[in-house]
Write a protein that holds these residues in place. Structure first.
Motif, PDB file in Angstrom:
ATOM      1  N   LYS A   1       0.810  -1.222   0.000  1.00 52.57           N
ATOM      2  CA  LYS A   1       0.000   0.000   0.000  1.00 52.57           C
ATOM      3  C   LYS A   1       0.842   1.270   0.000  1.00 52.57           C
ATOM      4  O   LYS A   1       0.302   2.365  -0.116  1.00 52.57           O
ATOM      5  N   LYS A   2       2.143   1.119   0.148  1.00 57.31           N
ATOM      6  CA  LYS A   2       3.007   2.289   0.307  1.00 57.31           C
ATOM      7  C   LYS A   2       2.980   3.198  -0.920  1.00 57.31           C
ATOM      8  O   LYS A   2       2.952   4.433  -0.798  1.00 57.31           O
ATOM      9  N   ALA A   3       2.987   2.611  -2.125  1.00 58.30           N
ATOM     10  CA  ALA A   3       2.999   3.414  -3.343  1.00 58.30           C
ATOM     11  C   ALA A   3       1.716   4.231  -3.479  1.00 58.30           C
ATOM     12  O   ALA A   3       1.750   5.422  -3.817  1.00 58.30           O
ATOM     13  N   SER A   4       0.581   3.597  -3.199  1.00 60.97           N
ATOM     14  CA  SER A   4      -0.697   4.304  -3.351  1.00 60.97           C
ATOM     15  C   SER A   4      -0.845   5.425  -2.326  1.00 60.97           C
ATOM     16  O   SER A   4      -1.337   6.508  -2.646  1.00 60.97           O
ATOM     17  N   ILE A   5      -0.399   5.193  -1.084  1.00 60.12           N
ATOM     18  CA  ILE A   5      -0.522   6.246  -0.073  1.00 60.12           C
ATOM     19  C   ILE A   5       0.464   7.377  -0.350  1.00 60.12           C
ATOM     20  O   ILE A   5       0.175   8.552  -0.094  1.00 60.12           O
ATOM     21  N   SER A   6       1.633   7.057  -0.926  1.00 60.16           N
ATOM     22  CA  SER A   6       2.606   8.093  -1.287  1.00 60.16           C
ATOM     23  C   SER A   6       2.057   8.961  -2.417  1.00 60.16           C
ATOM     24  O   SER A   6       2.194  10.201  -2.385  1.00 60.16           O
ATOM     25  N   ASN A   7       1.430   8.332  -3.400  1.00 62.60           N
ATOM     26  CA  ASN A   7       0.830   9.091  -4.505  1.00 62.60           C
ATOM     27  C   ASN A   7      -0.318   9.955  -4.021  1.00 62.60           C
ATOM     28  O   ASN A   7      -0.476  11.108  -4.445  1.00 62.60           O
ATOM     29  N   ALA A   8      -1.131   9.393  -3.125  1.00 59.96           N
ATOM     30  CA  ALA A   8      -2.252  10.167  -2.583  1.00 59.96           C
ATOM     31  C   ALA A   8      -1.745  11.368  -1.795  1.00 59.96           C
ATOM     32  O   ALA A   8      -2.318  12.468  -1.875  1.00 59.96           O
ATOM     33  N   PHE A   9      -0.651  11.185  -1.051  1.00 53.10           N
ATOM     34  CA  PHE A   9      -0.101  12.316  -0.292  1.00 53.10           C
ATOM     35  C   PHE A   9       0.471  13.384  -1.221  1.00 53.10           C
ATOM     36  O   PHE A   9       0.338  14.585  -0.950  1.00 53.10           O
ATOM     37  N   ALA A  10       1.113  12.972  -2.308  1.00 54.63           N
ATOM     38  CA  ALA A  10       1.663  13.948  -3.254  1.00 54.63           C
ATOM     39  C   ALA A  10       0.556  14.841  -3.811  1.00 54.63           C
ATOM     40  O   ALA A  10       0.714  16.068  -3.909  1.00 54.63           O
ATOM     41  N   MET A  11      -0.592  14.242  -4.157  1.00 53.76           N
ATOM     42  CA  MET A  11      -1.722  15.021  -4.658  1.00 53.76           C
ATOM     43  C   MET A  11      -2.318  15.891  -3.554  1.00 53.76           C
ATOM     44  O   MET A  11      -2.656  17.054  -3.772  1.00 53.76           O
ATOM     45  N   PHE A  12      -2.431  15.312  -2.359  1.00 52.46           N
ATOM     46  CA  PHE A  12      -3.007  16.055  -1.236  1.00 52.46           C
ATOM     47  C   PHE A  12      -2.146  17.246  -0.840  1.00 52.46           C
ATOM     48  O   PHE A  12      -2.654  18.349  -0.608  1.00 52.46           O
ATOM     49  N   SER A  13      -0.836  17.049  -0.755  1.00 49.73           N
ATOM     50  CA  SER A  13       0.051  18.142  -0.345  1.00 49.73           C
ATOM     51  C   SER A  13       0.016  19.284  -1.361  1.00 49.73           C
ATOM     52  O   SER A  13       0.028  20.460  -0.988  1.00 49.73           O
ATOM     53  N   ALA A  14      -0.059  18.933  -2.652  1.00 48.89           N
ATOM     54  CA  ALA A  14      -0.161  19.969  -3.695  1.00 48.89           C
ATOM     55  C   ALA A  14      -1.480  20.727  -3.561  1.00 48.89           C
ATOM     56  O   ALA A  14      -1.532  21.954  -3.740  1.00 48.89           O
ATOM     57  N   ALA A  15      -2.560  20.000  -3.250  1.00 48.91           N
ATOM     58  CA  ALA A  15      -3.871  20.638  -3.092  1.00 48.91           C
ATOM     59  C   ALA A  15      -3.887  21.523  -1.842  1.00 48.91           C
ATOM     60  O   ALA A  15      -4.412  22.645  -1.868  1.00 48.91           O
ATOM     61  N   TRP A  16      -3.323  21.036  -0.748  1.00 49.25           N
ATOM     62  CA  TRP A  16      -3.242  21.816   0.505  1.00 49.25           C
ATOM     63  C   TRP A  16      -2.513  23.133   0.249  1.00 49.25           C
ATOM     64  O   TRP A  16      -2.984  24.214   0.621  1.00 49.25           O
ATOM     65  N   ASP A  17      -1.363  23.036  -0.395  1.00 50.92           N
ATOM     66  CA  ASP A  17      -0.575  24.238  -0.694  1.00 50.92           C
ATOM     67  C   ASP A  17      -1.319  25.157  -1.661  1.00 50.92           C
ATOM     68  O   ASP A  17      -1.198  26.379  -1.589  1.00 50.92           O
ATOM     69  N   GLY A  18      -2.097  24.549  -2.573  1.00 59.42           N
ATOM     70  CA  GLY A  18      -2.886  25.349  -3.510  1.00 59.42           C
ATOM     71  C   GLY A  18      -3.958  26.160  -2.802  1.00 59.42           C
ATOM     72  O   GLY A  18      -4.199  27.328  -3.132  1.00 59.42           O
ATOM     73  N   VAL A  19      -4.602  25.562  -1.812  1.00 62.21           N
ATOM     74  CA  VAL A  19      -5.616  26.283  -1.029  1.00 62.21           C
ATOM     75  C   VAL A  19      -4.969  27.428  -0.257  1.00 62.21           C
ATOM     76  O   VAL A  19      -5.490  28.542  -0.203  1.00 62.21           O
ATOM     77  N   ILE A  20      -3.809  27.155   0.350  1.00 63.69           N
ATOM     78  CA  ILE A  20      -3.091  28.202   1.087  1.00 63.69           C
ATOM     79  C   ILE A  20      -2.747  29.366   0.157  1.00 63.69           C
ATOM     80  O   ILE A  20      -2.892  30.540   0.515  1.00 63.69           O
ATOM     81  N   HIS A  21      -2.280  29.042  -1.048  1.00 61.46           N
ATOM     82  CA  HIS A  21      -1.922  30.093  -2.012  1.00 61.46           C
ATOM     83  C   HIS A  21      -3.133  30.962  -2.336  1.00 61.46           C
ATOM     84  O   HIS A  21      -3.028  32.199  -2.416  1.00 61.46           O
ATOM     85  N   LEU A  22      -4.293  30.341  -2.524  1.00 59.60           N
ATOM     86  CA  LEU A  22      -5.504  31.107  -2.827  1.00 59.60           C
ATOM     87  C   LEU A  22      -5.898  31.995  -1.649  1.00 59.60           C
ATOM     88  O   LEU A  22      -6.338  33.131  -1.834  1.00 59.60           O
ATOM     89  N   LEU A  23      -5.731  31.484  -0.431  1.00 60.42           N
ATOM     90  CA  LEU A  23      -6.058  32.281   0.755  1.00 60.42           C
ATOM     91  C   LEU A  23      -5.104  33.456   0.911  1.00 60.42           C
ATOM     92  O   LEU A  23      -5.516  34.572   1.251  1.00 60.42           O
ATOM     93  N   ARG A  24      -3.835  33.221   0.653  1.00 57.65           N
ATOM     94  CA  ARG A  24      -2.847  34.289   0.800  1.00 57.65           C
ATOM     95  C   ARG A  24      -2.968  35.345  -0.292  1.00 57.65           C
ATOM     96  O   ARG A  24      -2.496  36.476  -0.113  1.00 57.65           O
ATOM     97  N   SER A  25      -3.599  34.989  -1.403  1.00 55.89           N
ATOM     98  CA  SER A  25      -3.795  35.974  -2.478  1.00 55.89           C
ATOM     99  C   SER A  25      -4.863  36.996  -2.116  1.00 55.89           C
ATOM    100  O   SER A  25      -5.074  37.966  -2.833  1.00 55.89           O
ATOM    101  N   LYS A  26      -5.556  36.727  -0.982  1.00 55.07           N
ATOM    102  CA  LYS A  26      -6.593  37.636  -0.457  1.00 55.07           C
ATOM    103  C   LYS A  26      -7.731  37.851  -1.445  1.00 55.07           C
ATOM    104  O   LYS A  26      -8.356  38.919  -1.476  1.00 55.07           O
ATOM    105  N   ASN A  27      -8.000  36.843  -2.251  1.00 62.06           N
ATOM    106  CA  ASN A  27      -9.157  36.913  -3.139  1.00 62.06           C
ATOM    107  C   ASN A  27     -10.423  36.851  -2.288  1.00 62.06           C
ATOM    108  O   ASN A  27     -10.593  35.908  -1.507  1.00 62.06           O
TER     109      ASN A  27
END
Length: 297
Positions: free
Chosen positions: A115-141
């Motif tokens: 299961k290690k490969a699937s959880i690593s891939n899921a985390f890569a997508m999740f971390s990018a999405a988390w950072d994407g949300v932060i970027h949108l919040l910091r843009s003060k839109n």
């Protein structure tokens, strides 16, 4: 000419052209205007003006006007996928006290090899999405930041104080259960998940009044159970599937829209041709087929 390899090659291959200053005529060349998303917006505004202020393609206008909310919604599935992977992998085997002592990397390392490969891939997508949300919040839109402020309790975490998601992040930060973390940031996963879910619900809700005004949406509303608009059944947040997402990549959506634009080339030609009708039909089908309202309770 030195910066135009093809023209330079033509001249070099014909010695008679080297000493001539009358060979290259501006009439032999035309400027190619490459389609851009900004040019698409300008063309649509012009078309609306020519149509007496009536928007002939309301769904395309909607996508352009709500680009900020769509940019937010694209991060929904990675959050839900990460939550599901954690629940299916660790749901009954990870105690709160143990989780509080672990990082994401520790969590992945303790995962079984299959299961290690699937959880690593899921985390890569999740971390990018988390950072994407932060970027949108910091843009003060305002469309994004106001929604975040409404969902936060009396002790909101300022966007500039929210850390990016890395393998060294505490495992508890990426969990839906706020009880596993005493730090205010421990509630961010749940807040972000509600933020994204509500954005999708609101976008689908905005589309419903548009149906009588848009041929493409009317056609979809007759398409049976594949597309639900005004009678869309709600899907429980934890039973949400990938095909229920409105979209997963805003840049992919933009590029698909630009597929229906064509740069005019040739002698005396310039500008862009746009097939808004086909664009609207394609976008409606691609975005709305399978999309569902979410029961966040």
């Amino acid at each position: 000419i030195e910066h135009r390899p093809l023209i330079l090659r033509l001249i070099n291959e014909d010695p008679a052209l080297k000493n001539s200053d009358k060979v290259l005529s501006s009439g032999l060349f035309s400027t190619v205007v490459f389609p851009t998303f900004d040019a698409l917006q300008v063309a649509l505004a012009r078309l609306r003006q020519e149509n007496g202020g009536i928007d002939p393609h309301p769904f395309i206008s909607f996508l352009i006007e709500e680009i900020d909310l769509l940019s937010l919604v694209q991060h929904l599935w990675p959050f839900l996928q990460w939550e599901r992977v954690l629940r299916e992998t660790w749901g009954s085997r990870l105690e709160r006290g143990e989780a509080q002592e672990m990082t994401i990397e520790n969590l992945i390392e303790k995962t079984s090899p299959e299961k290690k490969a699937s959880i690593s891939n899921a985390f890569a997508m999740f971390s990018a999405a988390w950072d994407g949300v932060i970027h949108l919040l910091r843009s003060k839109n305002p469309k994004v930041s106001n929604r975040y402020a409404e969902l936060c309790d009396c002790h909101p975490v300022k966007p500039d104080d929210i850390h990016e998601m890395t393998l060294d992040s505490p495992a508890t930060i990426g969990c839906i259960d706020p009880e596993v973390c005493s730090d205010p940031a421990g509630n961010l996963f749940r807040i972000f998940l509600h933020l994204l879910s509500k954005a999708q619900n609101d976008l689908l809700g905005m589309i419903v009044p548009m149906v009588p005004l848009c041929d493409s949406l009317q056609a979809l509303s007759l398409g049976g159970n594949a597309v639900w608009l005004d009678t869309s059944p709600q899907v429980s947040l934890l039973k949400f599937q990938r095909q229920h997402s409105l979209l997963e990549d805003i840049n992919h959506m933009k590029s698909k829209m630009l597929e229906y634009t064509l740069a005019q080339t040739g002698y005396g030609l310039s500008g862009i041709q746009i097939d808004f009708k086909m664009m609207e039909s394609s976008m409606a089908t691609n975005l709305l087929t399978g999309s569902r309202l979410i029961d966040v309770n």
